[in-house]
Structure formats: C-alpha cells, structure tokens
Design an enzyme around this catalytic site. Structure first.
Site, PDB file in Angstrom:
ATOM      1  N   LYS C  75     -38.856 -45.414 -46.227  1.00 42.71           N
ATOM      2  CA  LYS C  75     -37.953 -46.357 -45.549  1.00 42.71           C
ATOM      3  C   LYS C  75     -36.915 -46.867 -46.534  1.00 42.71           C
ATOM      4  CE  LYS C  75     -38.298 -50.619 -42.754  1.00 42.71           C
ATOM      5  NZ  LYS C  75     -39.211 -51.634 -42.229  1.00 42.71           N
ATOM      6  N   SER C 204     -39.089 -52.811 -37.375  1.00 39.57           N
ATOM      7  CA  SER C 204     -37.882 -52.375 -38.014  1.00 39.57           C
ATOM      8  C   SER C 204     -37.964 -50.989 -38.656  1.00 39.57           C
ATOM      9  CB  SER C 204     -37.482 -53.384 -39.087  1.00 39.57           C
ATOM     10  OG  SER C 204     -38.487 -53.445 -40.058  1.00 39.57           O
ATOM     11  N   SER C 228     -43.561 -54.363 -37.877  1.00 40.44           N
ATOM     12  CA  SER C 228     -42.505 -53.374 -38.084  1.00 40.44           C
ATOM     13  C   SER C 228     -42.977 -51.943 -38.183  1.00 40.44           C
ATOM     14  CB  SER C 228     -41.739 -53.701 -39.376  1.00 40.44           C
ATOM     15  OG  SER C 228     -41.145 -54.956 -39.274  1.00 40.44           O
TER      16      SER C 228
END
Lengths: 164, 546, 549
Positions: C75, C204, C228
């Site tokens: 990420k 997210s 997330s």
C-alpha cells in the site's frame, strides 16, 4: 383400490410438499432459534436525547484555522464540522464515572529503553533530498512568528447562531 | 605652581566631592530600592531548560555534539520524516532521575509523554514531545547561597531555598537563523530532538540576585553529577524568567515571561529591569500585560517578543507511540525483566557524588573555613577538586591554610597567566608542601606566596629545598626580632613621630623596614606586636622623662 | 495460474514454475486490471529484477523462505526507499522516502518481488478508496455485478439457466471449467461498463485488496485503523487480516491514528496470511509499540478443527442497516459452527453502538496531530507563499490536502482545544476503555472467537456511495470493524458466499489479544467449509484490451 392409491398418492404428495415446506421453512425456523439476533438490537440515537447542539461561531472558525493552518474553504466545511460535533455529542450519553481514560492498549506495558549510542545522523543527503528549497545545507522558511492576517471569509450564510 | 595646587585640590577635594556625589546617588538608589521593597514585592519563578549530557538524542540515535556541520547530526525522526517513531534513550532517563534526586524531588515511578502543538520552522513535527500530565519528578527544592559582596543587601551570605515544582523530559527544537535582509529564515535541525530537562521552580525568588544564585547553584549541581554541562554561552542551559510585582497583602500581579536568557548576568539584569519597569508602569496607573519578552543586552531592557496574537492553545495530547515510562526501586521485583530495561532509583541515588551544598557545609562546619571561602571554593568544580587535591593523603594539613593559599595566591597566578586552575602547571601536592611549611612555622606567609610564584613559574626544586637554598627560614628568635625592630625604630624617627601623632599609616613603614631587611622572613604580626611594644616603651620613656 | 502462496511456492521448489514466470504473470494481470486503478506506482522492472534474483537462489536450492519469488504489492502509505510514497495525496506526490518501512524490508529480505504501490484513500482517510488524487479504485466484481444486472433484464426462455451461467460473465470466470454460452456472444460484444456500473472496492486499502482479488499479486500489505483492510476484503471477496496491535512494526507506516493503526494484509487464503505474518511480525527497536510474543511465527494445521471452540455472537452487531443477505449469511455460518460441534452463544458488548462515535473523535484528534508535520519545509508540497512561515504552511496545506484531510484536522483541533478536551477527547478515551472491557469480559467468560458481519452490505455502487460524504460513509462502513482496533484485537474478514447479485459477502472473526493463531485456524476452518469461489481474471481469446473496458 384406485381411490386408496390416489389418496395414498395425495398423502405422499402432501407429505412431500409438507417436507418441502419444512425444508424451505427450516432456514426460517433455524433463524428464529439462531444465536444471531434477527432484528437490530439498537437504533440510532435520537436528536432530542443529546445535549444542546453546538454550531461553531466565527471566532472559533478563525481560531481553528490559525491553530490548524488549514482552512474550512467553504460553508460545506463548516457544516461538516458541525455534524462531526453533533455525532460526537453521543459520547455524553455514556456513563463513564470511575473509568480511566485509555491512551493506548499497551498501557500496562513499559517503554523500551534504548542504549545511548550514536546510530543515526550523518545522512545530510537523506534529510535534505525531499526539501524543495535548500540554501547551503539549511532548510529555508519565510520569516517566522508573523501571525496570519485577519481574513475576510466568504463562507456563505452566517454560521454563527449560538455561542459555545 | 597654582596648577599643581589646583590639581592637588582637584585630586583631593574634588575627588572627595565626586565621591560624595556617587555616594549620594547610591544612597538615593538604595533609598528607592528600599521604598520599592517596602511598597512592592517582586515574585520571580524560573524555568530552566538543561540539555542532557548524552551521546545521542532523546528519541533518536543521532549525536549531540556542539557546532556540528549543518543538518548532519539529524536522524530521520528528528526531521519528522513520515513514518518514523520515537525510541527513548535510557541515559536521558537516568540523567533526569539523577538530577531530580539531586534536587530532592520525588521521582514518579510511572510517567507519561505528551505532544505540545505549535507551528514553528524549527519544530518539524509541528509538536514537541514533552511531559505535561505526569512528569518524571515533582516536588523538590534547591538550597543555594545568596552572596555578593558588591551588593549591600547580600554582603552577608544567606541561604535561600527554592521549591522545584516539577522536572520533565522533553525534546529540544532546531535552530532558526533569521536573515532579515533576504527575507527568510534558515533552519538547522542538528539540535532538534536533543534531550532537555525542563525544571520549573515555584515563584520563591524576589530579585535578579536570588535568581542568579539559584542558577549558579544549579550549574554547579549539573556539573557535579555530570548530567548537563550547563554552559549558558553554548546554549546547553537556557533560562526563562516569570516576573510579577504586587503590593504586600494584595494578590499576585500579572506576570511577564522573559525568554532565552543566555548568561547569569543577563538573567539578573533582565529580572531587575523588568521589576522596575513593572513597578513604574503600575505606579503610573498602567497595566502589566501578560506577554513574552526578550532581553536586549545592548540596552539592558526587556523588549516584546511576539506580536499580539491569540492566546496559544497547545492542544496537549498523549503521545501514542510511547507506552508509560516505568522506573523501579529496590522494593520492586524485577528479576523477570531484562536488566537493561530496569532503571533503579536507589542505585542512582547511591551513585550521586557529594553535592555542592554538602561540600560547603563540610568546609564551614568541619574545616572551619569562613563562608566566603567555602562559597568560592565550591563555586567551581575544578577549584574544589584542586582544593581536595591539596588535602589528599595529608590528614595533618590544615584546610584553612590550604584555602587561603589557593584562593589568594594560586588563583592570582592563574589569573595573571590567563590559564585555568584545571590546567595550570602547579601541582596541588606542591601547594600542600608549601602549606605544611607555613603550618609548621618554618616559613612566613609572605615566603609562602613567593614560593607559590616560583613553583608556578616552573621552579623544579621542591619548596623545602628552595627555602633551604635561599635561607628563607622564618626568624623565630625573639631577640633577633627585637633587635631588628629597634633598628627600624632608630632608623625611622620621622615615621615613629608621625605614628605617635596619630597617623597610623606610618606604622607600616616600620614593618616594611623589618620585612625588607629580613626578606619577609619575619612574621608580620609578631613584628607588629614587637614594634608596638617598643614604641609604647619609648613613648612612656619620653613621657616619664618629661 | 491460480493458487495461493503455498501452492506457488511448492511449484517453485519443484521447478514447475520459476519466479520470473510468476512475476510476469502477475504483471500481465495487473495490465488486465488497469481500469480497476489498483496501482499508484507500478514496478514491473523492479519486480522482475527481484524475481530474477529469486530465480538464482531457487535454482541453487537456497530459497530465503516461503515468500521467495512471490509477487507482493504494498500500500502506498508504506515508505519504500527510492520509490515514491505518496499516500495518494498531493502533499506527498513527490516524496521519496530515504528508508524502507520495517515490514517492506522484511518482505524484501524474504525474497518477495514487490510489484507496485497500491492506490488508497488519501492518507488512509476513508472507507471507499474514493478519495485519492489518482482516482478511485474499482471493485473487480463490478463486471460480474453489471453483467448480472444486464442479464437479469434480458428476457430469454432459459432465464433460470442464463442467470446461473451469467455468473461466468465473459472475461471473468468463477472457475476454469465454466464457459460463456455461445448465444451470449452478441450480448458480450455490445456489453459496456458505464461509470455508474462500477462498485466501490472499499477502503482505505482498496488498491491492495483489488491487487490480490485481480491476481496482480499473491499477497498485499495494507493498513487497518478502523477497518481499512477488512472492509475492502469483504467487498472484494478476499481474506483481509488485521493482526494484534503490537505484533507488527509500524516503523515506516505513515500514520493515520498511531494508537489504532495496524499493518495488515490481503491474501487469497488464511494459510497465506499466516505465512506473511510470520515474515513481517516481530519486535522492532525502531517502534516502541511492538511487543514480544512467543506465539509468532506459527503455521496453521492442515486440518483446522473447531472442536470445543466457543464462538460468541455479539448481539449488538445486528446494527441498523444490516442487509438481509448479510444477516442470513451470519446466521447460516453461526449454525454451521454449531452443527460442527462448536459451542455458540450469544454475548453482549453493550458499548458497541458508541464505538464508532469514540473512533470518530480519537481518529480526528490524532490526525490533527500527525498532519501537523506537513508544512512543505523538509518535504512535501510547498507553495510559493513567502510572506511568513504561517502563511506558507497554510497555503501548502490548503493545496496539498483534500477536503477530507483538512476537515479531519479541523475537527481534531476542535476536540483538542482546552475547553473541549475533557468533554470529547478524554470522554472518548474513557469509552474506549469501556469497549475494551466489554471484549475482555466476553473473552474471560470463555468465548474464544467472536463471529460478526464485516460490513452492513455488499459493495455498494459508486453512485450510491458518493451520495454521502466521507465522514458519514466511514461511520457506516466501519461500524463493525473499528471496535477491534479500539481494543487492539486481531480480526479477519473471510469471504463466505456470493449474494443474490453475485457479490461477495464476508464475515468477521475476532479473537483475544495475541490469539492470532486461534483466530486464523478458525478462519481456515470456515474457509474450508464454505469453499468460496474466488474471482479469476482469465485471458480472453479476443485479446487483452477487450477484457476490461
């Protein structure tokens, strides 16, 4: 004989359809007996249960913008904060008498102590590589300690209704 | 001739007049002060930021050397590079604990860290990690001596005890260099993240002198325990003063803060100036603003530091990346813990060397030194060490003699040569030998002084040998002394007559005569007594005859 | 090529595959999935270099470990030395970290090939992966959904068959054996995805979820602050695992909320999750919030058993807005556990309702603090403003941050003001204590694992999701997931079955602190029971460009 057979047939049919029914309703029946609650166990807090609503006034807007050095940008920004405060007001409904605040889930642990050795630094390049402005190995900032000028803010309809 | 006369008059009368003028002025200043003292009380509290003497910074592994190349002593965490986390330095914690114990504080077994938010170019993270809620130590006190022979109020040494509210660990910020001409600020983060001990005192002081005395005592303590090199000129010790005035019986006044004072002298001056400024302002009907000021050493005034801005709300918040700091004592069971992770308060307490206050008490009570000498000796670590060096392995040696020789004569040589006591080439043992010669009446004090000079200059012979060589033994034969004194009287009739007329200063002519004749090998006091007796005899002889 | 890390690793060992082949395959997949907007920075060359090194090691019979040669995505809020780390924000658009995050370093040291930095919500603020300067992440199940919708409206005589077969929409198959019926060729050619047809991936960490779901990698590192990882896992039909707080180092993870952030991961199966955890966990001297735990590393038993396991069903997790299908799935699985011999009881976590409120306060307060460093001086976007330091900061932060970030900073500073601190921040901290106590009570009473839904519904369409603002959306999406972050508990979302619209429904399991092995073992058992059909992008005979439009 045929009557008996046909009645048997019907019974079988009924039994089959009954068992089909049972099968299809089995999920329903097991749901009812399920440990999983089949209806919501709580509902959203009603507005009237909360304390008096806070709508932030211009003084607070100004103060927050200076503290944060970001701006609300528009009325939507202010509304967003008002809503966030309203949402957070629900916390007042929880009885926390005698409860200690929690800083971290590691509150019962101890801070790790590092030995006093120089293991870092001497990496000026790494430190400066992402800076947009550098003069002779120094970071560069404009003159400091000058507060933001007072601003005319056009955030739409006046948001000041009640003073906190 | 007239010029000479006039000049003489000027020299004498006007000098006196000038003297009178200054005397009158100082009287009026003193009177004003007295008036102020009666009418106004000043209340001073100080905050000290002391840089911890450690190899690496408080929360990162970068170094702490002074005057390192720009931005080269900066770790990723110090520059607040995203994703970096604080890791505490054990040495900084130990230093804080030791300092807290030296200041008689209670050390909290659990302390926590907080973030204090404000924006400034030399604070890359936009917050400082400090200990606001639960600091490492609280509730201590520091005893210091207020003594300044130049100030009438403080001619007699007096003890002052100042309460310490708390001691906390926190990060230092970087340095900003303001370039007004080019309209920018240059930022060097070498200092960012260095460990600081913030010490907050109660407002227990009443003027600049008291504050200066406290700071000097703190500097001594730091240097004795080695937790800070306490150099205000290098910035390893910084002082902020909070000053307010009020009339006795009334509540405390509004206080101002004077920041970043970087010498003891400036602390005293800034505080005294601010006190006067506030008193004058209030007497004129004005109001004191709660503001932050800096000290302009050129003008000797405090000046406003910040423009009027909204009250700063630091939005303190717990530092989530640092679990609680735990400190143990001997009563805690710690065998299950990694030994390196355990800081034991009792162990640290036991390792604290004798502190200046205790040394002073010892010098006065046990060694019999006067306070002035005790204060002087204990005011400098190197001086104290030298003194201890003189007395080392010589239990017979008299501390009083050692102190006098050291403070009067050795220091004189040191100052003249512009070196320091630590690296002067006069070994304490040699001074000790000189003291022994004096104490055993083998030589006079004057010869002692001479010996100090000679050995300091590089004389290789030991003191006893020098004495032998030059035949500088003390003359103790009373008959010889009597004869010498009589000769002095006989050879200086005018001086004797003047002395008899009441001009006491002529007596020294007789003493000097004897001393010169004997190369200072006679004891001045004995000579003095003998001369006095002889003069008295003569006087009575004369009166008898008449 | 389907399979999980273990299967691929086996093939690498026995030589039937080599790492650079696996890497090329993944890179090709990521090309197929381009419209899903998975990556902010693609690293095909870098990944191949790493893969070639793995080739050499494995050829010599000296693999560094299970992950040697396995493509992994990271990420974009993990610092990667020399590779841009943007957090999907203008503020860090040109930020090149001088160091590797600890977990990234560990993954590299294990020989994995990092294929790219994945898309996310700006600074991890959001539950939809919609607020990124690089555009939103799209759910790979969108095609299935859109196809399904189209098929349902098409009237054919074999409607029932068509519905079943429509689940193998062209370009997306649920298993290799199913094929597109010939009579749908025409409809395929005219098939097009409207913008509105897209479903959100959840956030997210949406990019990482889709990276795994689309086969662009075999595992992806992500973060989980309030859900997330688990929310996108549920929406994208993959395993999303958040370890116990403190097991994995956060050094190098650009923080959202330091006291809640947990480095997490997406994988195709629970065994992979255990394998990745074994690689990335461990005490780190650079992170004072890591703890030593002896239970890690571990591997999961081949035959996961739940004999004697006590499953708790927290009644408060039937929250308002829970969809029927999710409820049915939850009920069905509870039943599954019970019939298999586990003890299933209903428990109460009375403060659950306030957990999301508590989270909303604590989150913004820490955000306000963590974002204070972005001023453009040492790094980050710097405006041309030169009047004063404050003016420069304000201007840089206006342009560098989006509305969501700025809104949270302002809200956080509001709650941290002296006059509000006790009523909001301290009160939230106290409520957090109560929430943690709720869990402790349940676990002390004998519960081993809690079973709950992960999200209220299946992945919502983009159009629907954007009707609410980021804050409201987070309050809804994260309602089941953030309590685990409050208490630091390990939690995992396991894809269970498809909804009537052929979208994945995931369920969440939570266990007590440091019971990660128990948690993943239970998750493995469930996984083995439900046999969820994973999404698989297959190459189309019509050519690459046709696959995703």
């Amino acid at each position: 004989m045929s009557l008996v057979l046909s009645r048997l047939g019907n019974t079988v049919k009924r039994l089959t359809s009954f068992s089909k029914l049972c099968k299809s309703k089995r999920v329903f029946a097991s749901n009812e007996k399920s440990k999983v609650p089949q209806k919501p166990t709580w509902s959203h807090v009603e507005e009237n249960k909360l304390t008096e609503e806070t709508l932030i006034d211009n003084e607070t807007i100004d103060h927050l913008e200076r503290m944060s050095l970001v701006d609300f940008n528009n009325q939507a920004g202010i509304d967003r904060l008002n809503k966030a405060i309203r949402f957070a007001d629900q916390l007042q409904l929880v009885n926390t008498t005698g409860v200690e605040p929690m800083d971290t889930v590691l509150e019962n642990r101890s801070l790790y102590l590092r030995s006093d050795e120089v293991t870092d630094g001497n990496c000026q390049n790494d430190i400066l590589q992402n800076a947009t402005k550098v003069i002779e190995d120094y970071f560069v900032a404009p003159p400091g300690n000058i507060p933001l000028p007072d601003q005319e803010r056009d955030y739409g309809p006046a948001s000041a209704k009640k003073r906190k | 001739m007239a010029c000479v006369i006039i000049t003489n008059i000027f020299k004498r009368n006007s000098f006196k007049k000038l003297g009178h003028f200054w005397y009158a002025r100082s009287l009026s200043v003193a009177a004003t002060r007295l008036k102020h003292d009666r009418e106004w009380k000043a209340v001073i509290g100080i905050e000290i930021h002391a840089q911890i003497y450690s190899k690496s910074k408080l929360f990162s592994g970068s170094g702490t050397e002074y005057a390192y190349p720009v931005n080269n002593q900066v770790g990723l965490f110090d520059a607040a590079i995203p994703g970096t986390l604080p890791v505490i330095n054990k040495r900084c914690v130990e230093a804080a604990v030791m300092t807290a114990l030296a200041l008689n504080c209670s050390v909290n077994k659990v302390s926590k860290f907080d973030r204090k938010h404000y924006f400034y170019a030399d604070l890359p993270a936009g917050y400082q990690i400090t200990q606001q809620r639960q600091p490492i130590a609280t509730d201590g006190y520091c005893r210091c001596i207020v003594y300044n022979p130049a100030v009438p109020k403080y001619r007699e040494p007096r003890e002052l005890s100042v309460r310490i509210i708390q001691l906390q660990l926190e990060q230092d910020s970087g340095k900003s260099l303001h370039d007004e001409e080019n309209g920018y600020t240059l930022v060097d983060l070498n200092r960012a993240g260095v460990g600081l001990m913030e010490i907050v005192t109660a407002p227990d002081m009443c003027d600049g002198e008291e504050a200066a005395s406290l700071i000097k005592e703190l500097q001594l303590i730091f240097k004795t325990i080695g937790t800070c090199n306490a150099r205000m000129d290098e910035g390893s010790l910084r002082v902020d003063a909070n000053i307010s005035v009020h009339r006795p019986g009334e509540p405390l006044g509004v206080r101002t803060e004077v920041k970043n004072l970087n010498s003891v002298r400036f602390v005293a001056k800034a505080i005294d100036y601010e006190i006067s400024r506030q008193i004058e302002l209030l007497e004129d009907g004005g109001k004191v603003e709660n503001e932050t000021k800096a000290f302009d050493f050129k003008t000797g005034r405090t000046v406003s530091m910040r423009d009027k801005e909204m009250k700063q709300d630091y939005r303190f918040m717990p530092e989530p990346n640092l679990p609680p700091l735990r400190i143990y004592d001997s009563s805690d069971a710690v065998s299950h813990l990694d030994a390196h992770q355990v800081i034991n308060v009792d162990d640290i307490r036991a390792s604290i060397p004798t502190l200046p206050a205790a040394k002073r008490t010892h010098l006065v009570d046990v060694c019999g030194l006067p306070w002035a000498d005790a204060i002087k000796l204990s005011s400098e670590v190197n001086l104290m060490e030298y003194f201890e060096g003189i007395l080392r392995d010589a239990p017979h040696r008299l501390p009083k003699t050692a102190a006098t020789i050291l403070l009067k004569h050795v220091l004189r040589c040191v100052y003249k040569a512009k070196c320091s006591i630590a690296d002067c080439n006069l070994a304490p043992q040699r001074v000790g030998e000189i003291c022994d010669l004096i104490d055993t009446s083998k030589i006079t004090w004057d010869i002692g002084a001479k010996l100090v000079d000679m050995v300091f200059e590089g004389e290789t012979l030991n003191p006893a040998a020098i004495v032998e060589k030059n035949k500088w033994h003390k003359i103790t034969d009373n008959e010889v002394i009597l004869r010498l004194c009589q000769t002095a009287i006989d050879e200086n009739p005018k001086a004797v007559r003047k002395y008899k007329e009441g001009k006491k200063r002529y007596f020294s002519t007789l003493i000097h005569h004897v001393q010169n004749k004997t190369e200072q090998c006679t004891d001045s006091f004995v000579v003095m007594d003998t001369l006095k007796q002889l003069v008295l005899c003569e006087y009575s002889k004369v009166t008898q005859e008449s | 090529m389907v399979g999980n890390v273990f299967q691929v690793a086996q093939k690498l060992r026995n030589g039937s595959l080599i790492p650079s082949e696996v890497c090329s395959w993944c890179i090709r997949r990521s090309q197929l999935a381009k419209r899903l907007n998975v990556f902010i920075t693609e690293l095909p060359d870098y990944a191949q270099q790493l893969a070639e090194k793995s080739d050499e090691r494995i050829a010599l019979g000296k693999p560094l470990g299970l992950l040697d040669g396995i493509p992994i995505a990271v990420k974009d809020n993990y610092c990667t030395a020399g590779i841009k780390t943007s957090c999907a924000s203008s503020m860090l658009e040109n930020f090149y970290s001088p160091y590797n995050a600890t977990v990234v370093q560990k993954v590299l040291d294990a020989g994995a090939s990092v294929v790219g930095k994945t898309n996310m919500d700006e600074f991890a603020m959001g539950s939809g992966s919609l607020d990124s300067i690089y555009g939103p992440v799209r759910n790979p199940w969108s095609r299935v959904y859109a196809r399904k919708r189209q098929m349902l409206t098409a009237v054919t005589s074999s409607a029932g068959v068509a519905i079943q077969q429509a689940q193998s929409g062209h370009g997306v198959s649920l298993s290799a054996s199913q094929r597109i019926p010939d009579n749908y060729d025409d409809s395929y050619k005219s098939f097009s995805m409207e913008e509105d047809d897209w479903l959100i991936a959840g956030g997210s960490s949406g990019g990482s979820a889709v990276a795994v779901a689309s086969g662009s990698c075999f595992g992806a590192l992500s973060s989980d602050t309030g859900g997330s990882t688990r929310v996108p896992a549920s929406y994208c039909g993959v395993v999303g695992y958040k370890p116990t707080y403190g097991l994995v180092s956060r050094h190098g993870l650009i923080p959202l909320v330091n006291s809640l952030d947990t480095p997490s991961m997406f994988t195709r199966c629970t065994d992979d999750a255990a394998a990745i955890l074994a690689t990335i966990s461990g005490i780190d001297v650079m992170d004072s919030t890591t703890v030593q735990d002896c239970s890690v590393p571990f591997s999961l038993p081949d035959d996961a058993s739940i004999e004697g396991l006590h499953i708790g069903i927290p009644e408060e997790y039937h929250a308002p807005g829970l969809s029927e299908e999710t409820l049915d799935t939850w009920t069905w699985v509870a039943d599954l556990f019970e019939r298999a011999g586990a003890k299933v009881t209903r428990v109460s976590l009375p403060h659950t309702q306030y957990s999301i409120v508590c989270y909303s306060v604590l989150c913004v307060c820490e955000v306000a603090s963590n974002m204070a460093r972005y001023d453009g001086i040492e790094y980050g976007y710097r405006s041309e403003q030169a009047l004063s330091t404050h003016a420069l900061y304000a201007d840089s932060r206006h342009t560098g941050f989006n509305d969501v970030v700025r809104g949270r900073i302002l809200a956080g500073n509001y709650f941290l003001l002296k006059r509000n601190y006790d009523a909001y921040f301290v009160q939230a901290q106290k409520v957090r204590q109560l929430i943690t106590a709720d869990f402790r009570r349940a676990f002390d009473a004998g519960v081993d694992v809690l079973l709950t839904p992960t999200t209220l519904t299946v992945a919502p369409p983009y159009k629907e999701a954007t009707q609410h603002d980021n804050r409201t959306m987070s309050a809804q999406e994260d309602v089941f997931t953030q309590p685990a972050n409050m208490a630091g508990l390990p939690a995992v979302s396991v894809p269970v079955k498809l909804s009537s619209q052929s979208l994945p429904i995931g369920l969440q399991l939570m266990a007590n602190n440091f019971e990660d092995k128990l948690l993943l073992t239970t998750a493995k058992w469930l996984e083995q029971q439900v046999q969820f059909n994973r999404l698989d992008l297959v190459e189309d005979s019509l050519g690459l460009g046709e696959l995703v439009h």
